[in-house]
Scaffold this active site. Structure first.
Site, short mmCIF file in Angstrom:
data_model
loop_
_atom_site.label_atom_id
_atom_site.label_comp_id
_atom_site.label_asym_id
_atom_site.label_seq_id
_atom_site.Cartn_x
_atom_site.Cartn_y
_atom_site.Cartn_z
N HIS A 184 46.07 65.45 31.78
CA HIS A 184 45.66 66.38 30.72
C HIS A 184 44.70 67.47 31.22
CE1 HIS A 184 45.45 67.44 26.49
NE2 HIS A 184 44.14 67.37 26.49
N ASP B 284 50.70 63.67 31.43
CA ASP B 284 49.65 63.89 30.43
C ASP B 284 49.73 62.80 29.35
OD1 ASP B 284 48.03 64.84 28.34
OD2 ASP B 284 48.42 66.92 28.88
N SER C 82 43.94 72.32 25.12
CA SER C 82 43.94 71.08 24.35
C SER C 82 43.75 71.37 22.85
CB SER C 82 42.87 70.15 24.93
OG SER C 82 43.00 68.85 24.44
C1 MLT Z 1 43.67 67.28 19.43
O1 MLT Z 1 43.06 66.48 18.76
O2 MLT Z 1 43.75 68.49 19.20
C2 MLT Z 1 44.37 66.73 20.63
O3 MLT Z 1 44.37 65.35 20.59
C3 MLT Z 1 43.78 67.19 21.89
C4 MLT Z 1 42.33 66.86 21.98
O4 MLT Z 1 41.97 65.76 22.39
O5 MLT Z 1 41.54 67.72 21.65
#
Ligand code: MLT
Length: 200
Positions: A183, A152, A102
């Site tokens: 996700h 996702d 992520s």
């Molecule tokens: C981010 O902010 O990098 C993406 O939205 C994934 C997350 O939730 O960390």
């Protein structure tokens, strides 16, 4: 940067660079490194940014909307940290494979978008396109495994294939793996990543 370094049994193996998701820390992905390669050195880093107390690797303005200036700054900071850590711990700077989930996958992708030789390869669990409208460096010799979820809500299937094609246009070798999930980081996708890693 706050981190853990665990020296591996085999110095010829890549160093696995672990990059956690939002709200995680440097302990989260250690079990995954053990599944990928239990003989490799591990450098696991904590993101330097806090969002309501949750560690991240760069700031965002809203869910899925990145603070580009901070992304560029933090990407350089991490790249510089990799230079320093390789000197300090004596691992091969040219043989780092990132394993990110992520937000951690997004900064790993950003390393490749900005620095052609930052990473030898990357396992990206549920990444997004970190930036648009820039020319990528030549990524010949870089291998990337992307694990994406067909449902996702944060990283859409279209964005996963867009990331694949941007990396391929820069000459990276990319494998895109789909899970019929959202996700979450699944054991199946980690096992698929381990299989990809063994084929390198
Ligand atoms: C981010 O902010 O990098 C993406 O939205 C994934 C997350 O939730 O960390």
């Amino acid at each position: 940067m706050k981190h853990i370094f665990n020296k591996g049994k085999d110095a010829n193996k890549p160093t696995l660079l672990l990059l956690h998701g939002t709200g995680g820390n440097e302990l989260d992905l250690l079990p995954i490194a053990g599944i990928i390669d239990d003989e490799a050195s591990v450098l696991s880093v904590r993101g330097n940014v806090l969002e309501n107390g949750m560690p991240r690797f760069f700031r965002r303005l809203a869910e899925g909307v990145f603070d580009e200036a901070d992304l560029v700054f933090r990407t350089k900071e991490l790249n510089d940290f990799l230079d320093e850590a390789s000197e300090k711990y004596g691992f091969d700077r040219t043989n780092i494979i990132a394993v990110g989930y992520s937000n951690g996958a997004n900064i790993a992708a950003s390393l490749m978008f900005h620095y052609g030789t930052a990473l030898k390869g990357a396992i990206l669990h549920h990444p997004m396109v970190p930036r648009r409208g820039i020319e990528l460096p030549d990524l010949s010799g870089t291998s990337v495994f992307i694990a994406a979820g067909t449902n996702d809500p944060i990283c859409s299937p279209e964005e996963s294939t867009e990331l694949q094609s941007l990396l391929e246009k820069a000459n990276a070798k990319v494998e895109l793996h789909w899970e019929n999930k959202g996700h979450q980081l699944t054991l199946q996708e980690v096992e698929a990543a381990a299989q990809w890693y063994r084929s390198l």
